[in-house]
Design a protein around this motif. Structure first.
Motif, PDB file in Angstrom:
ATOM      1  N   PHE A   1       0.845  -1.195   0.000  1.00  0.00           N
ATOM      2  CA  PHE A   1       0.000   0.000   0.000  1.00  0.00           C
ATOM      3  C   PHE A   1       0.876   1.240   0.000  1.00  0.00           C
ATOM      4  N   ASN A   2       0.407   2.268  -0.674  1.00  0.00           N
ATOM      5  CA  ASN A   2       1.085   3.569  -0.714  1.00  0.00           C
ATOM      6  C   ASN A   2       2.565   3.428  -1.073  1.00  0.00           C
TER       7      ASN A   2
ATOM      8  N   LYS B   1       3.515   0.419   2.964  1.00  0.00           N
ATOM      9  CA  LYS B   1       3.229  -0.689   3.871  1.00  0.00           C
ATOM     10  C   LYS B   1       3.108  -1.974   3.064  1.00  0.00           C
TER      11      LYS B   1
ATOM     12  N   ALA C   1       1.780  -5.325   2.591  1.00  0.00           N
ATOM     13  CA  ALA C   1       0.674  -6.069   3.203  1.00  0.00           C
ATOM     14  C   ALA C   1       0.740  -7.549   2.853  1.00  0.00           C
TER      15      ALA C   1
ATOM     16  N   GLY D   1      -1.137 -11.631  13.851  1.00  0.00           N
ATOM     17  CA  GLY D   1      -1.297 -10.375  14.597  1.00  0.00           C
ATOM     18  C   GLY D   1      -1.978  -9.302  13.766  1.00  0.00           C
ATOM     19  N   ASN D   2      -2.315  -8.192  14.419  1.00  0.00           N
ATOM     20  CA  ASN D   2      -2.918  -7.071  13.703  1.00  0.00           C
ATOM     21  C   ASN D   2      -1.961  -6.585  12.625  1.00  0.00           C
ATOM     22  N   GLY D   3      -2.508  -6.374  11.436  1.00  0.00           N
ATOM     23  CA  GLY D   3      -1.698  -5.869  10.345  1.00  0.00           C
ATOM     24  C   GLY D   3      -0.871  -6.932   9.647  1.00  0.00           C
ATOM     25  N   ALA D   4      -1.127  -8.198   9.955  1.00  0.00           N
ATOM     26  CA  ALA D   4      -0.340  -9.271   9.348  1.00  0.00           C
ATOM     27  C   ALA D   4      -0.658  -9.457   7.867  1.00  0.00           C
ATOM     28  N   GLY D   5      -1.846  -8.995   7.469  1.00  0.00           N
ATOM     29  CA  GLY D   5      -2.217  -9.106   6.054  1.00  0.00           C
ATOM     30  C   GLY D   5      -3.362 -10.063   5.789  1.00  0.00           C
ATOM     31  N   LYS D   6      -4.030 -10.489   6.850  1.00  0.00           N
ATOM     32  CA  LYS D   6      -5.110 -11.484   6.689  1.00  0.00           C
ATOM     33  C   LYS D   6      -6.272 -10.928   5.869  1.00  0.00           C
ATOM     34  N   SER D   7      -6.747  -9.744   6.272  1.00  0.00           N
ATOM     35  CA  SER D   7      -7.881  -9.168   5.538  1.00  0.00           C
ATOM     36  C   SER D   7      -7.484  -8.827   4.115  1.00  0.00           C
ATOM     37  N   THR D   8      -6.268  -8.317   3.958  1.00  0.00           N
ATOM     38  CA  THR D   8      -5.801  -7.989   2.616  1.00  0.00           C
ATOM     39  C   THR D   8      -5.800  -9.230   1.735  1.00  0.00           C
TER      40      THR D   8
ATOM     41  N   GLU E   1     -13.141 -12.510  10.728  1.00  0.00           N
ATOM     42  CA  GLU E   1     -13.478 -12.250  12.139  1.00  0.00           C
ATOM     43  C   GLU E   1     -14.966 -11.977  12.294  1.00  0.00           C
TER      44      GLU E   1
ATOM     45  N   HIS F   1      -9.218 -14.237  15.656  1.00  0.00           N
ATOM     46  CA  HIS F   1      -8.184 -13.891  16.624  1.00  0.00           C
ATOM     47  C   HIS F   1      -8.232 -14.818  17.829  1.00  0.00           C
TER      48      HIS F   1
HETATM   49  N1  LIG Z   1      -6.557   0.275   2.117  1.00  0.00           N
HETATM   50  C1  LIG Z   1      -5.372   0.325   2.731  1.00  0.00           C
HETATM   51  N2  LIG Z   1      -4.554   1.385   2.554  1.00  0.00           N
HETATM   52  C2  LIG Z   1      -3.349   1.425   3.163  1.00  0.00           C
HETATM   53  N3  LIG Z   1      -2.873   0.472   3.959  1.00  0.00           N
HETATM   54  C3  LIG Z   1      -3.629  -0.594   4.177  1.00  0.00           C
HETATM   55  C4  LIG Z   1      -4.925  -0.729   3.591  1.00  0.00           C
HETATM   56  N4  LIG Z   1      -5.466  -1.904   3.980  1.00  0.00           N
HETATM   57  C5  LIG Z   1      -4.562  -2.476   4.786  1.00  0.00           C
HETATM   58  N5  LIG Z   1      -3.454  -1.706   4.910  1.00  0.00           N
HETATM   59  C6  LIG Z   1      -2.254  -2.043   5.675  1.00  0.00           C
HETATM   60  O1  LIG Z   1      -1.844  -3.322   5.279  1.00  0.00           O
HETATM   61  C7  LIG Z   1      -1.429  -4.078   6.400  1.00  0.00           C
HETATM   62  C8  LIG Z   1      -2.208  -5.363   6.479  1.00  0.00           C
HETATM   63  O2  LIG Z   1      -3.544  -5.042   6.809  1.00  0.00           O
HETATM   64  P1  LIG Z   1      -4.695  -6.117   7.004  1.00  0.00           P
HETATM   65  O3  LIG Z   1      -5.964  -5.368   7.167  1.00  0.00           O
HETATM   66  O4  LIG Z   1      -4.628  -7.114   5.930  1.00  0.00           O
HETATM   67  O5  LIG Z   1      -4.267  -6.785   8.385  1.00  0.00           O
HETATM   68  P2  LIG Z   1      -5.011  -7.915   9.212  1.00  0.00           P
HETATM   69  O6  LIG Z   1      -4.107  -9.068   9.284  1.00  0.00           O
HETATM   70  O7  LIG Z   1      -6.366  -8.147   8.672  1.00  0.00           O
HETATM   71  O8  LIG Z   1      -5.092  -7.233  10.634  1.00  0.00           O
HETATM   72  P3  LIG Z   1      -6.268  -7.238  11.713  1.00  0.00           P
HETATM   73  O9  LIG Z   1      -6.073  -8.459  12.531  1.00  0.00           O
HETATM   74  O10 LIG Z   1      -5.988  -6.026  12.515  1.00  0.00           O
HETATM   75  O11 LIG Z   1      -7.556  -7.185  11.004  1.00  0.00           O
HETATM   76  C9  LIG Z   1      -1.619  -3.184   7.604  1.00  0.00           C
HETATM   77  O12 LIG Z   1      -0.385  -2.643   7.960  1.00  0.00           O
HETATM   78  C10 LIG Z   1      -2.549  -2.120   7.132  1.00  0.00           C
HETATM   79  O13 LIG Z   1      -2.254  -0.908   7.778  1.00  0.00           O
END
Ligand SMILES: Nc1ncnc2c1ncn2[C@@H]1O[C@H](COP(=O)(O)OP(=O)(O)OP(=O)(O)O)[C@@H](O)[C@H]1O
Ligand SMILES: [Mg+2]
Lengths: 263, 331
Positions: A11-12, A19, A21, A40-47, A175, A208
């Motif tokens: 991202f960006n 970042k 992802a 963990g938070n920000g690990a990239g699961k949702s991405t 989640e 989680h």
């Molecule tokens: N649309 C976006 N624009 C910029 N950065 C993003 C965007 N979506 C996610 N990120 C960044 O990408 C990384 C992975 O995010 P992601 O949402 O996949 O984490 P996650 O594993 O789902 O975390 P969580 O457990 O908190 O939901 C994070 O650092 C987040 O800040």
């Protein structure tokens, strides 16, 4: 049935907010796999899920479902294959429409919607009533209530039903019980398991809750800093304990406690 | 007195078709489309010049609708393909349309069609009604047709996806709907109705004016708001459509009264703006009032007064269900 090859997403890119992802993610799901995803938070699961659904385009890599390359397919065209439930109970339903209207919308997922055919007929109504009654929440008596009037748990149950009422090739849960109180969360999780097992749906479930990650599914993957760092299935997974997982977590550079401090 | 009342009702039906158009974008799609002021006049201008070119009246109406639809197409493309916010897209189109409308009218501010036969003169001939009353008949007939078509369209599988796009875009996209196309369709359909309404007004007034759409969006919103006051308790979709037209009729009756009281027709712009502001601010006022009343004895009664009966029943059912199912949902 799902095949991810060398998926990268930053991202960006090129800014101070850069970042990473997803970094070289490779993942193959077999038909009927029920995979729990932790990290963990920000690990990239949702991405990861967003890249699969097409809500986000990867920078690099290919995605295949049933041997069809869908990497360049827009999100709405991938809907044919995929059912989703999100963490936020507001996201999964049209709150100003009736329960049965929401189900009717979902019943046509990925199909052509006719401008000449009434959206609900008695036949569909019967199907909806039956599947609602399986939830055991008495919602079948309230099919003409607006979803806005339901609680978060009831909504998530309906969203789950919507995601599966037309069997998807892949079900993705992000989640989906995190916003619910423990008792309701359990109820929705049990429903999830029942539906998945009944229809043998390939599933990718982010959670989680490590206990849930161990209890449910036949396979578990752990993500850290955009990579899949751990992937177990079958008997190896059955033998896994929460302590094992915690140990794994603490080995990661981005352990949950650190992640929390770093925000 | 009766005459001006009938005139107002006739105007209400004719403009009511435009209000239906605004209802589609503003209420159903949840998109604020400001193309209206331009596309209304475009519909009127296209109707007038094609009538002057000896084209059959009904085909002229059709051309006006198509012209309105094209205006909507532009706004829709700006919004969905260029990702310009809907409000700005509409303003841009509207601005551009002013020049285009002048061109259509042959660089004149207005064009008369008073000698030509129209749907209204036709109705007048076969029914022996006055021009004003015939105009009302036309308005009523077209309004009914439009309400019926919209009612059925929005109840279909496709129509439901339009409503869902306005309600939860993320969800319906995840269910396989190309929401950009839906918005494009909705904005086009809306402006087709607006163009049609403009063409009917030209028939009624016997001339087209480049400024005839000025303030139309505010009139339309005011009408929707007034309609909601009267039909607040009804959830049925068809009633909501009818409510918009009803609101428009009331709006024009208020306008007639205002003029009778000695104000100018142009004052209506201010009055309608105030009506819309009050309507939009009302929920906030109510909330503040409710805050002040927290803990007061008659609060439950107020709650009952402010809420739809259905909603109270639903609320109760939610509570009952929680205890029944033992699901432990929180409210
Ligand atoms: N649309 C976006 N624009 C910029 N950065 C993003 C965007 N979506 C996610 N990120 C960044 O990408 C990384 C992975 O995010 P992601 O949402 O996949 O984490 P996650 O594993 O789902 O975390 P969580 O457990 O908190 O939901 C994070 O650092 C987040 O800040
Ligand atoms: Mg996440």
């Amino acid at each position: 049935m799902l095949k991810l090859k060398n998926i990268y997403k930053t991202f960006n890119a090129g800014t101070i907010n850069e970042k990473v992802a997803l970094y070289d993610v490779n993942l193959t799901l077999n038909d009927g796999d029920f995979v729990t995803v932790i990290g963990g938070n920000g690990a990239g699961k949702s991405t990861l899920q967003n890249v699969i659904s097409g809500a986000i385009n990867p920078d690099y890599g290919t995605i295949e479902i049933n041997n069809i390359n869908i990497t360049k397919l827009p999100e709405y065209k991938r809907a044919k294959f995929i059912g989703r439930v999100f963490q936020d109970p507001m996201l999964g339903t049209a709150s100003d429409m009736w329960i049965e209207e929401n189900l009717a919308l979902a019943y046509k997922r990925g199909e052509k919607r006719s401008p000449l055919k009434w959206m609900i007929d008695s036949e569909k109504e019967k199907i909806f009533e039956e599947s609602l009654s399986k939830l055991g929440l008495s919602l079948e008596n309230r099919m003409k209530s607006k979803v806005r009037l339901l609680s978060g748990g009831q909504r998530q149950a309906i969203t789950l039903l919507m995601a599966t009422i037309k069997k998807p090739d892949l079900l993705m849960l992000d989640e989906h019980t995190a916003a619910l109180d423990p008792k309701t969360a359990n109820l929705v999780l049990t429903l999830t398991k029942e539906i998945i097992e009944e229809h043998n749906i390939t599933t990718l479930m982010i959670t989680h809750n490590m206990r849930d990650a161990l209890t449910y599914g036949n396979r578990l993957i752990m993500m850290d800093q955009g990579k899949i760092i751990f992937d177990v299935s079958g008997d190896a997974k059955k033998k896994l304990t929460v302590e094992d997982l915690l140990k794994k977590f603490n080995q990661t550079k981005d352990a949950p406690s650190d992640a929390m401090i770093l925000g | 007195m009766i005459g001006s009342l009938l005139g107002a009702i006739g105007q209400g039906f004719i403009w009511g078709v435009m209000v239906l158009g605004i209802f589609i974008t503003y209420k159903i799609l949840n998109v604020s489309d400001l193309t209206v002021d331009g596309s209304f006049a475009t519909g009127g201008a296209v109707f007038a010049v094609s009538l002057l070119a000896n084209i059959d009246t009904s085909i002229c109406l059709l051309l006006a609708m198509i012209a309105g639809g094209l205006c909507g197409l532009i706004t829709g493309l700006l919004h969905t393909k260029c990702k310009i916010p809907a409000i700005l897209a509409g303003i841009l189109t509207q601005l551009g349309l002013y020049s285009i409308n002048l061109r259509i009218l042959g660089d004149k501010a207005n064009v008369s069609i008073s000698q030509l036969s129209t749907n209204i003169t036709f109705i007048s001939k076969i029914t022996n009604l006055t021009h004003t009353r015939s105009g009302m008949v036309l308005g009523i007939v077209v309004s009914i047709i439009c309400v019926l078509i919209l009612y059925f369209l929005l109840g279909t599988e496709f129509g439901a996806s339009i409503r869902a796009t306005g309600n939860n875009e993320t969800m319906i996209r995840a269910l396989g709907v190309n929401t950009d196309n839906i918005k494009l369709f909705g904005i086009i359909l809306s402006n087709m109705l607006i163009g049609l309404s403009g063409a009917m007004l030209v028939q009624m007034n016997k001339y087209a004016d480049v400024g005839m759409g000025k303030g139309a969006i505010v009139y339309g919103l005011a009408s929707i708001v007034i309609g909601e006051v009267f039909f607040r308790r009804f959830q049925n979709f068809g009633i909501k459509l009818i409510s918009s037209i009803f609101g428009c009729i009331v709006f024009f009756i208020i306008r007639a009264i205002v003029i009778r009281l000695g104000l100018k027709a142009n004052d209506m712009q201010l009055i309608s703006a105030v009506i819309v502001v009050i309507a939009l601010a009302m929920p906030i006022f109510k909330e503040n009032m409710a805050m002040r009343n927290i803990g007061k004895k008659n609060n439950w009664n107020n709650y009952r007064k402010n809420k739809d009966v259905d909603e109270i029943v639903e609320d109760k059912m939610t509570r009952i269900n929680v205890t029944e199912s033992g699901g432990g949902e929180y409210a």
